[in-house]
Design an enzyme around this catalytic site. Structure first.
Site, short mmCIF file in Angstrom:
data_model
loop_
_atom_site.label_atom_id
_atom_site.label_comp_id
_atom_site.label_asym_id
_atom_site.label_seq_id
_atom_site.Cartn_x
_atom_site.Cartn_y
_atom_site.Cartn_z
N HIS A 122 0.85 -1.13 -0.05
CA HIS A 122 0.13 -0.22 -0.01
C HIS A 122 0.92 1.30 0.05
CE1 HIS A 122 -3.69 2.28 0.88
NE2 HIS A 122 -2.96 3.00 1.52
N ASP B 201 -14.89 2.81 7.66
CA ASP B 201 -13.72 3.62 7.40
C ASP B 201 -14.20 4.47 6.21
OD1 ASP B 201 -10.97 4.86 7.15
OD2 ASP B 201 -11.22 3.68 5.17
N ARG C 127 -14.16 13.00 7.20
CA ARG C 127 -13.19 13.50 7.46
C ARG C 127 -12.94 14.46 6.23
NH1 ARG C 127 -9.38 9.00 7.92
NH2 ARG C 127 -7.83 10.48 8.15
N SER D 87 -7.41 4.46 9.38
CA SER D 87 -8.15 4.23 8.32
C SER D 87 -7.27 3.33 7.27
CB SER D 87 -8.11 5.67 7.70
OG SER D 87 -8.37 5.59 6.15
N LYS E 47 -8.32 -1.26 6.35
CA LYS E 47 -8.77 -1.61 5.20
C LYS E 47 -7.76 -3.11 5.04
CE LYS E 47 -8.54 2.40 3.62
NZ LYS E 47 -8.98 3.77 3.32
N1 URA Z 1 -5.57 7.20 3.00
C1 URA Z 1 -6.54 6.53 3.61
O1 URA Z 1 -6.81 5.36 3.17
N2 URA Z 1 -6.90 6.85 4.96
C2 URA Z 1 -6.72 8.24 5.02
O2 URA Z 1 -6.93 8.74 6.17
C3 URA Z 1 -5.62 8.76 4.47
C4 URA Z 1 -5.04 8.41 3.26
#
Ligand code: URA
Length: 435
Positions: free
Chosen positions: A82, A161, A168, A183, A187
Site C-alpha cells: 500500500h 472507514d 473527514r 484508516s 482496510k
Molecule cells: N488514505 C486512507 O485510506 N485514509 C486516510 O485517512 C488517508 C489516506
C-alpha cells in the site's frame, strides 16, 4: 453509552476505552450516530490525539465493521502493498508482477483516484477491457494460478472507514496521524493478506509534508500491523517531486512497462527494487536484501516480470498486447512541449501542482462520479537538480482539449522554482521501519 459523553471526554483530553470506541464505530456504521456528532468527535481527536491503544481499538473496530476477507484458500504467504499516495505513483503496476515473478503471492485490493493523486485501478483500466470488479472466487483462483491479482475494494471492506473518511474529507480532519494510520490499516487488515509492505510518502506531494511525521506514521502503521499478527514493513520515500517522469493514467502505465523492460526512470526503478526487496523478504522468497535484489534483477533481465504483467492483465479481461506494444494504450490528440521561461537549476517542483495539472487536463476526478480521460497527462523532461536553459523543454503535455491544455500549461509553469546554484540531489529512500 451516549455519544455526547464520549465527545466531551475526548474534548477534555480523556482516553476512550475499547468498549467506547467499539460502540461509537458500530453505532455510526449502523446510522445511529449522526454525522454532526461524529464530526465533533473527529475534530476533538484531531486536537487531542489518540494514544496507541485507542488507535489500535479504532483500527480493529473499523476493520471488523464489514467483511474480513478469508484468503486461506490461497497457498503460501499472501503479501499486500500500500502507498499513502502521490503524484506519478505507478509503483503497483510494475512492482506486483515483479514480485509475483519471484514466486510471492500478491493479493491486493486497490482504490480509484480522487483529486490530484491517481488510483491504481484507473491506471490499469488503460488496458482495454481490464476490470477489477471480480468476485472473491476469481481473485483467489487467479492468485493461486498466476500469483497476482488486484481487486477493487468492495463496499463490504471496512464500511466504517468508508463513511468516516468521507466525513473527514469535508470536515478538515484528514491529516491526523492516528486517523490516517487506523484508516489505512483497517482496510489492509480486513483485506486478509498475511504480510504488508507500506510505502509512506513524504514531501510536498504527500499527506505527511515532513520526514519526521512520515516516520511517525510509518511506525504507527507498522505497530498496528504487527500487533494484528501481520508481518509489516514500511519504506519512507520521497514525494517532494513526482515519481519517475510520467503523470497521467496511460502515460504512467507506459512508464511502468518500460521499468519492467529495465528501461524505467532511475528513481522509479529504485523504489520498485526497494519495496520489492521487502515484499520478497516478508513473503519468504528471500533471506536478505542481497538475495532479494538478485532475484528482482533476474526477473527484469529474463523478461519474466513483463510476461507476468501480460498474464495478469489478460486474467482480468484486459488487452495484453498493449504490454508488448504500448502504442495500443489510449493516446491523446494534442502533444505539446512546454519550455522553461527561466535559466537555472531546478530547485523545487510543487508536486501537488503537477498532479493538479494532470487533473486539469482531464486525467483525474473532481468528484467521485467524474469520468476521466486515460490518455492525458504529462511527461517531465527535467527534475530537481537538473540545469535548464531558457526555452528548454520542461515537460511534454498530452491533451485532448486546447482550453484545458492552456489552463494546465499556465499552472504547470508556476509549479517550478529555480536557483542559480546546483541543489543537492534529493534522497529517494528516507528509511525503512520494521518494528
Ligand atoms: N488514505 C486512507 O485510506 N485514509 C486516510 O485517512 C488517508 C489516506
Amino acid at each position: 453509552m451516549r455519544m455526547y459523553d464520549l465527545i466531551m471526554k475526548k474534548r477534555n483530553g480523556g482516553v476512550l476505552s475499547r468498549e467506547e470506541i467499539d460502540y461509537m464505530v458500530a453505532a455510526y456504521t449502523a446510522g445511529k450516530i449522526p454525522d454532526y456528532q461524529m464530526s465533533a468527535m473527529m475534530m476533538a481527536i484531531y486536537f487531542r490525539g489518540m494514544d496507541p491503544e485507542e488507535t489500535a481499538a479504532l483500527t480493529m473496530a473499523m476493520a471488523r465493521s464489514g467483511d474480513m476477507m478469508d484468503l486461506s484458500a490461497i497457498e503460501g504467504v499472501k503479501v499486500d502493498k500500500h502507498s499513502t499516495g502521490g503524484v506519478g505513483d505507478k509503483t503497483s503496476i510494475a512492482l506486483t508482477p515483479m514480485v509475483a515473478a519471484c514466486g510471492v503471492k500478491i493479493a491486493k485490493m486497490s482504490g480509484r483516484g480522487l483529486g490530484h493523486t491517481g488510483g491504481t485501478i484507473d491506471k490499469l483500466e488503460s488496458f482495454a477491457g481490464f476490470t477489477t470488479e471480480i468476485s472473491a472466487g476469481h481473485f483467489i483462483r487467479q492468485v493461486n494460478e498466476i500469483g497476482v491479482s488486484i481487486m477493487g475494494q468492495t463496499a463490504d471492506i471496512a464500511p466504517a472507514d468508508k463513511k468516516l473518511y468521507a466525513l473527514r474529507d469535508v470536515t478538515a480532519t484528514v491529516d491526523n496521524m492516528s486517523l490516517i494510520a487506523s484508516s489505512i490499516m483497517s482496510k489492509k487488515l480486513a483485506s486478509g493478506a498475511d504480510a504488508i509492505v507500506l510505502d509512506v510518502k513524504t514531501g510536498s506531494g504527500a499527506f505527511m509534508k515532513s520526514e519526521q511525521d512520515a516516520f511517525a506514521l510509518a511506525r504507527e502503521m507498522v505497530t498496528l500491523g504487527n500487533t494484528a499478527g501481520k508481518k509489516t514493513v514500511a519504506v519512507v520515500s520521497d514525494m517532494d517531486q513526482p515519481l519517475g517522469r510520467a503523470v497521467g493514467n496511460a502515460l504512467e502505465v507506459k512508464e511502468a512497462v518500460a521499468a519492467l523492460r529495465g528501461e524505467g526512470p532511475e528513481d522509479f526503478a529504485k523504489l520498485c527494487r526497494t519495496l520489492g526487496t521487502y515484499m520478497l523478504i516478508v513473503g519468504g522468497a528471500a533471506g536478505d536484501e542481497e538475495e532479494a535484489e538478485r532475484k528482482l534483477d533476474r526477473v527484469i533481465a529474463d523478461g519474466s516480470a513483463l510476461r507476468k504483467l501480460a498474464a495478469f492483465v489478460e486474467a482480468q479481461g484486459g488487452d495484453a498486447n498493449a504490454v508488448y506494444d504500448t502504442s495500443l494504450l489510449p493516446q491523446a490528440d494534442i502533444v505539446e512541449d512546454v519550455g522553461s521561461l527561466t535559466e537555472g537549476y531546478v530547485a523545487h517542483i510543487d508536486c501537488d501542482e503537477i498532479g493538479i495539472c494532470s487533473l486539469l487536463l482531464g486525467g483525474g476526478r473532481e468528484t467521485k462520479e467524474s469520468a476521466i480521460d486515460l490518455s492525458v497527462g504529462l511527461v517531465l523532461h527535467k527534475k530537481v537538480g537538473d540545469h535548464v536553459k531558457a526555452g528548454e523543454t520542461l515537460a511534454t503535455l498530452h491533451a485532448n482539449d486546447r482550453a484545458r491544455l492552456e489552463a494546465a500549461k499556465e499552472r504547470f509553469l508556476r509549479a517550478w522554482h529555480f536557483s542559480d546554484t546546483a541543489t543537492a540531489p534529493q534522497t529517494l529512500i528516507k528509511g525503512v521501519v520494521s518494528v
